[in-house]
Design a protein around this motif. Structure first.
Motif, mmCIF file in Angstrom:
data_model
loop_
_atom_site.group_PDB
_atom_site.id
_atom_site.type_symbol
_atom_site.label_atom_id
_atom_site.label_comp_id
_atom_site.label_asym_id
_atom_site.label_seq_id
_atom_site.Cartn_x
_atom_site.Cartn_y
_atom_site.Cartn_z
ATOM 1 N N SER A 2 0.831 -1.203 0.000
ATOM 2 C CA SER A 2 0.000 0.000 0.000
ATOM 3 C C SER A 2 0.867 1.257 0.000
ATOM 4 C CB SER A 2 -0.936 -0.031 1.198
ATOM 5 O OG SER A 2 -0.184 -0.183 2.389
ATOM 6 N N GLU A 3 2.027 1.183 -0.610
ATOM 7 C CA GLU A 3 2.899 2.345 -0.776
ATOM 8 C C GLU A 3 3.143 3.072 0.542
ATOM 9 O OE1 GLU A 3 2.151 4.713 -4.221
ATOM 10 O OE2 GLU A 3 1.195 3.076 -5.271
ATOM 11 N N GLY A 4 3.459 2.279 1.588
ATOM 12 C CA GLY A 4 3.832 2.876 2.863
ATOM 13 C C GLY A 4 2.674 3.201 3.776
ATOM 14 N N LEU A 5 1.449 2.972 3.328
ATOM 15 C CA LEU A 5 0.299 3.288 4.150
ATOM 16 C C LEU A 5 -0.245 1.982 4.718
ATOM 17 C CD1 LEU A 5 -1.512 5.558 5.130
ATOM 18 C CD2 LEU A 5 -2.885 5.250 3.098
ATOM 19 N N LEU A 7 -2.319 1.271 6.851
ATOM 20 C CA LEU A 7 -3.741 1.196 7.159
ATOM 21 C C LEU A 7 -4.455 0.266 6.190
ATOM 22 C CD1 LEU A 7 -5.861 2.471 9.012
ATOM 23 C CD2 LEU A 7 -6.068 4.347 7.395
ATOM 24 N N TYR A 8 -3.988 0.279 4.954
ATOM 25 C CA TYR A 8 -4.694 -0.482 3.924
ATOM 26 C C TYR A 8 -3.957 -1.776 3.575
ATOM 27 C CZ TYR A 8 -7.554 3.627 3.729
ATOM 28 O OH TYR A 8 -8.400 4.654 4.077
ATOM 29 N N LEU A 38 -20.742 13.088 10.647
ATOM 30 C CA LEU A 38 -19.650 13.885 10.081
ATOM 31 C C LEU A 38 -19.363 13.518 8.636
ATOM 32 C CD1 LEU A 38 -17.176 13.927 13.089
ATOM 33 C CD2 LEU A 38 -18.824 15.673 12.402
ATOM 34 N N CYS A 39 -19.643 12.274 8.289
ATOM 35 C CA CYS A 39 -19.262 11.853 6.941
ATOM 36 C C CYS A 39 -20.383 11.171 6.181
ATOM 37 C CB CYS A 39 -18.070 10.910 7.009
ATOM 38 S SG CYS A 39 -18.412 9.429 7.952
ATOM 39 N N ASP A 41 -21.520 8.075 6.738
ATOM 40 C CA ASP A 41 -21.480 6.615 6.769
ATOM 41 C C ASP A 41 -22.656 6.097 7.587
ATOM 42 O OD1 ASP A 41 -19.244 6.705 5.269
ATOM 43 O OD2 ASP A 41 -17.853 6.048 6.823
ATOM 44 N N GLY A 63 -20.111 2.703 3.722
ATOM 45 C CA GLY A 63 -18.983 3.375 4.362
ATOM 46 C C GLY A 63 -17.660 3.039 3.711
ATOM 47 N N CYS A 64 -16.602 3.424 4.402
ATOM 48 C CA CYS A 64 -15.249 3.239 3.877
ATOM 49 C C CYS A 64 -14.768 1.815 4.135
ATOM 50 C CB CYS A 64 -14.319 4.249 4.534
ATOM 51 S SG CYS A 64 -14.207 4.017 6.314
ATOM 52 N N LEU A 65 -13.543 1.546 3.729
ATOM 53 C CA LEU A 65 -12.978 0.206 3.904
ATOM 54 C C LEU A 65 -12.948 -0.208 5.370
ATOM 55 C CD1 LEU A 65 -9.943 -0.026 1.446
ATOM 56 C CD2 LEU A 65 -11.732 -1.734 1.752
ATOM 57 N N LEU A 66 -12.584 0.705 6.253
ATOM 58 C CA LEU A 66 -12.499 0.363 7.672
ATOM 59 C C LEU A 66 -13.871 -0.015 8.208
ATOM 60 C CD1 LEU A 66 -9.777 1.901 7.268
ATOM 61 C CD2 LEU A 66 -10.050 2.735 9.601
ATOM 62 N N HIS A 119 -4.762 7.765 13.184
ATOM 63 C CA HIS A 119 -5.716 8.602 12.437
ATOM 64 C C HIS A 119 -7.025 8.709 13.221
ATOM 65 C CE1 HIS A 119 -2.904 8.159 9.121
ATOM 66 N NE2 HIS A 119 -2.933 6.855 9.323
ATOM 67 N N ARG A 122 -10.534 8.466 11.900
ATOM 68 C CA ARG A 122 -11.041 7.211 11.341
ATOM 69 C C ARG A 122 -11.510 6.238 12.399
ATOM 70 N NH1 ARG A 122 -9.479 6.600 6.158
ATOM 71 N NH2 ARG A 122 -11.332 5.313 6.060
ATOM 72 N N HIS B 340 -14.137 4.410 -1.578
ATOM 73 C CA HIS B 340 -14.789 5.381 -0.703
ATOM 74 C C HIS B 340 -13.898 6.613 -0.533
ATOM 75 C CE1 HIS B 340 -16.673 7.123 2.854
ATOM 76 N NE2 HIS B 340 -17.727 6.365 2.577
ATOM 77 N N HIS B 342 -13.314 8.531 1.896
ATOM 78 C CA HIS B 342 -12.478 8.540 3.104
ATOM 79 C C HIS B 342 -11.154 7.849 2.850
ATOM 80 C CE1 HIS B 342 -15.695 9.079 6.425
ATOM 81 N NE2 HIS B 342 -15.498 10.148 5.704
ATOM 82 N N ASP B 343 -11.255 6.716 2.184
ATOM 83 C CA ASP B 343 -10.044 5.952 1.915
ATOM 84 C C ASP B 343 -9.168 6.685 0.899
ATOM 85 O OD1 ASP B 343 -10.861 3.799 3.616
ATOM 86 O OD2 ASP B 343 -12.246 3.162 2.055
ATOM 87 N N GLN B 346 -7.511 9.515 2.638
ATOM 88 C CA GLN B 346 -6.499 9.037 3.578
ATOM 89 C C GLN B 346 -5.195 8.746 2.840
ATOM 90 O OE1 GLN B 346 -7.523 8.027 7.180
ATOM 91 N NE2 GLN B 346 -5.436 8.782 7.199
ATOM 92 N N HIS B 350 -1.460 10.723 2.913
ATOM 93 C CA HIS B 350 -0.172 10.043 3.041
ATOM 94 C C HIS B 350 0.829 10.581 2.025
ATOM 95 C CE1 HIS B 350 2.495 6.768 4.118
ATOM 96 N NE2 HIS B 350 2.634 6.469 2.834
ATOM 97 N N GLY B 358 -16.160 13.253 2.012
ATOM 98 C CA GLY B 358 -17.357 13.164 2.843
ATOM 99 C C GLY B 358 -18.539 13.745 2.110
ATOM 100 N N HIS B 359 -19.520 14.225 2.886
ATOM 101 C CA HIS B 359 -20.707 14.786 2.215
ATOM 102 C C HIS B 359 -20.641 16.304 2.104
ATOM 103 C CE1 HIS B 359 -22.101 15.902 6.161
ATOM 104 N NE2 HIS B 359 -22.324 14.663 6.527
ATOM 105 N N THR B 401 -3.431 1.641 -4.393
ATOM 106 C CA THR B 401 -3.388 1.194 -3.001
ATOM 107 C C THR B 401 -4.683 0.513 -2.585
ATOM 108 O OG1 THR B 401 -1.889 2.970 -2.405
ATOM 109 C CG2 THR B 401 -3.154 1.998 -0.616
#
Lengths: 157, 403
Positions: A2-5, A7-8, A38-39, A41, A63-66, A119, A122, B340, B342-343, B346, B350, B358-359, B401
């Protein structure tokens, strides 16, 4: 990679892609919908309980991946657990995110969320499905206790 | 050094972070050094409350606060500084109108908003509907997120008292054809409120030319401090409105039985106002007033077009807004199929790219686009080609990624 990230990492992407438990129950005992205002999700969690334990679970997660990975993890792992066990798992995830606590032995998969510690914005993403499941189970237990006291088992005080 | 490098050097946060690609100015623009300096100078040289004291510090504070009002009036090209009301931000300004102007409405009166509004120009009118029994009409948007002005005439009626729309969408970047809105609204006797939050960072405004009745904006989006915003309204209109908040500073006289109100703008500034913030905002606006805006706008438009072209080369990426050829602000929102925001944001963070996912407090508009959330890059005068190139590369990296 994940190119240094970190989280993923693959484990979290695979868990999200698997989408364990995604869908709807034909006749849920209870449900809960939680938003992250806030977002935007959203998690819609449905449960069927037997003796106070989760007999079946289904969720619709936007929602997001997390968020999707956390919902998928619950879809894979939550069956058979009661409200206290779900609370314990939620607390463990929160401690892991906020304080970099170790994943408990009964939930080793939670370790995949550890990189999110860095983070804070998140943390809620991963916690939202757990909070939704807590709410769904609590509401169901409360309803079943009111309607048919003999039907459910442990009720957390 | 390039012109942009020189500009960036005037923004302390950007100067201290040379590797940062700040592309979130639609949320908050960076503060210019002159605004920071003005705040420090005021707080260390003449910090005192306004309107209440006869000592020299208090008089200096009064003068600084009044001068700030004059600077805002000049930036907006309005008739009088007395038409400028300071508040905590654009949201407070819009709520002020919803309460003060809203108090003059009767059940059955109508307010029209668009589907492109930020929640701050949407929710206060929903709340007024619940409070006062007015009807709320919705102007739809086109497929590219622009106000559908063809629908405007049929949505207006003699009961329409106010048309409250954005000057520029914080998601799509679409500019509103204000003249067309004003013409139609005034035909039925409706007032026009313009939410200028996204417009002010792209140059001074000419409200007299726009012909509107109310205008709101925030200081932090105009390279000024947080905690300061402006409501402008026509003097005769302000004079006929009741106050929103009660307290010190907004009264003419308080008696046991009843109170009477100060003249505008004080009538609408209950309590100690954000004095130093107003002074800081004035410094930022005066600085903006001295820039070569035709040239800056041309560069912003060119960068925006380059950014859109670069992003559209990413497979699965959909632009949520007008094409580069349209009259648009450099606010570029996009959705990437299967990812998404958010991802995406994120991963971009980086890579040193500050974007918002978001919205964007515009859920009705996102619903029109058929998405729950999106990624948004917003450019301001301190952005350059390197920012655009980094974002295009960063989005490609995010796809790699997250795929």
């Amino acid at each position: 990679m994940s190119e240094g990230l970190d989280l993923y990492q693959e484990s979290i992407k695979q868990m999200a892609a698997a989408a364990h438990g995604h869908g709807q129950l034909a006749s849920p005992d209870g449900e809960a919908k939680l938003n992250n205002p806030l977002c935007g999700d959203r998690v819609h969690m449905q449960v069927a309980l037997q003796g106070g334990r989760i007999a079946a679970l289904a969720h619709q997660t936007r929602g997001c991946l997390l968020c999707r990975a956390a919902a998928s993890l619950l879809g894979a792992r939550a069956a058979g657990l009661d409200a206290a066990a779900i609370d314990a798992a939620t607390n463990a995830l929160e401690a892991l995110l906020q304080e970099q606590a170790a994943a408990p032995p009964e939930w080793p998969e939670l370790a995949m969320f550890r990189p999110a510690h860095a983070h804070p914005s998140r943390h809620k993403c991963a916690l939202l499905p757990f909070r939704a499941l807590q709410a769904a189970v609590r509401k169901t237990v409360a309803t079943q206790t009111t309607n048919s006291p003999g039907r459910t088992g442990h009720v957390r005080s | 050094m390039s012109e942009t490098d020189l500009l960036r050097a005037e923004f302390p946060l950007l100067a201290a972070n040379p590797g940062l690609h700040y592309l979130d100015s639609a949320a908050t623009a960076q503060i210019h050094r002159c605004a920071l300096d003005a705040v420090v100078r005021h707080e260390t040289g003449c910090r005192a409350n306004v309107l209440r004291g006869s000592h020299r510090l208090a008089e200096a504070a009064d003068r600084a606060y009044d001068a700030a009002r004059t600077s805002v009036a000049r930036f907006l090209n309005v008739a009088s500084a007395d038409e400028v009301v300071f508040c905590s931000g654009a949201t407070a300004a819009l709520n002020l109108v919803a309460h003060a102007f809203g108090a003059t409405l009767r059940p059955g009166d109508r307010v029209l908003v668009s589907q492109a509004e930020h929640h701050s120009n949407f929710v206060p009118w929903q709340m007024l509907r619940e409070r006062a029994g007015i009807a709320l009409d919705l102007l739809p948007v086109t497929a590219s997120g622009e106000l559908d002005l063809a629908a405007l005439p049929r949505l207006l009626s003699p009961r329409t008292r106010l048309v409250a729309v954005t000057q520029c969408s914080n998601v799509s970047g679409a500019w509103t054809d204000v003249a067309a809105v004003v013409e139609e609204a005034h035909k039925v006797g409706a007032r026009v409120l313009l939410d200028g939050a996204q417009a002010v960072q792209h140059g001074p405004q000419d409200l007299r030319a726009l012909g509107i009745d109310f205008y709101a904006f925030s200081g932090h989006k105009a390279f000024g401090p947080n905690g300061i915003g402006v409501l402008w309204a026509r003097g005769d209109l302000l004079a006929g409105l009741p106050p929103f908040l009660g307290g010190g500073g907004m009264i003419d006289e308080v008696a046991i039985e009843a109170s009477s109100w100060a003249e505008p703008p004080r009538r609408f500034e209950a309590g100690t106002p954000p004095i130093a913030q107003a002074v800081g905002l004035a410094a930022a606006l005066e600085w903006m007033g001295g820039l070569d805006w035709p040239r800056l706008r041309e560069r912003e438009e060119r960068l925006c077009a380059d950014l859109i072209d670069g992003l559209l080369a990413v497979p699965g990426l959909r632009l949520l807004g007008p094409p580069a050829s349209a009259r648009r602000a450099p606010i570029v929102s996009f959705d990437i199929a299967g990812l998404h925001p958010h991802d995406v944001c994120q991963v971009l963070d980086h890579h040193g790219l500050a974007l918002r996912g978001g919205h964007h407090c515009a859920q009705p508009l996102l619903a029109a686009f058929g998405v729950d959330a999106c990624s948004r890059a917003s450019l301001a005068l301190y952005n350059d080609e390197a920012d655009v190139a980094a974002l295009v590369e960063g989005v490609a990296a995010a796809v790699r990624t997250l795929a």
